[in-house]
Enzyme design. Sequence first.
Site, short mmCIF file in Angstrom:
data_model
loop_
_atom_site.label_atom_id
_atom_site.label_comp_id
_atom_site.label_asym_id
_atom_site.label_seq_id
_atom_site.Cartn_x
_atom_site.Cartn_y
_atom_site.Cartn_z
N ASP A 168 0.82 -1.17 -0.14
CA ASP A 168 -0.13 0.05 0.12
C ASP A 168 0.90 1.22 0.01
OD1 ASP A 168 -2.23 1.73 0.01
OD2 ASP A 168 -2.44 1.65 2.19
N LEU A 169 1.51 1.24 -1.00
CA LEU A 169 2.55 2.66 -0.97
C LEU A 169 1.66 3.72 -1.58
CD1 LEU A 169 5.43 3.71 -0.96
CD2 LEU A 169 5.81 3.01 -3.33
#
Length: 242
Positions: A168-169
């Site tokens: 989940d960058l």
Amino acid sequence: MEIQLYQKNKHRILYDADHHAQITEHWFNTDWWQENQAIINEPDGGRGQAFFIKPDKGTELVLRHYRRGGLIARISQDHYLYTGLEQSRPWQEFRLTCQLAEMGLPVPRPVAAHLYRTGIGYQADLLTERLPGARPFSHYLENPDPHLWQATGQTLARFHRAGLNHSDLNANNILVNDSGSVWLIDFDRCQLEKKPDSHQQEWQKSNIERLKRSILKLTGLSVPPANWFSLVNSYEALLKDG
């Protein structure tokens, strides 16, 4: 780090004894911290909300309760199927963060992972050190200074060279402190891939595209800001040097 396991009733805690000699289930109870007037903030709601805590001794901490997102949250907001401690989300995130710290990568120091058994499932929490003066990268998206964007790209390249595939960058999982140093947080469901070569891998491209979508969503733009290319160029240059 000296990793210890604490067990009491339905509670299981994996913690760094070098940080605190003993961490008990109370450390994951926000009411207990409230009674001790140790909570610095009240979260503003939403998934991944975190409390900032100031113990009597030592550095400030971040307490994050694991919450689900998406459609499945309508069924259960914070319960997960239990298949063993080592397979649980807090255990895996704690151990991965320890690995990243040992590699010398800029991550907050992991303090403790907590699991509470609930029948066939569990609830979970994670404690990490708070980074003094750090703010999310999302606060700097209108910053015209390209150096911050370049530093962010270089930091992401360091993590990718180490093999970190961040699930989940986004612009809120990148932190910038007062000195301009860039840090990465929130390693839930992340994993270390085989060490990449000089050619960008699909998972690396996917991480960067996810970050770009996050920036577009937060800025309301249809195309990335000009400094996005400073980030990408510095990222690609360092990745190839590896």
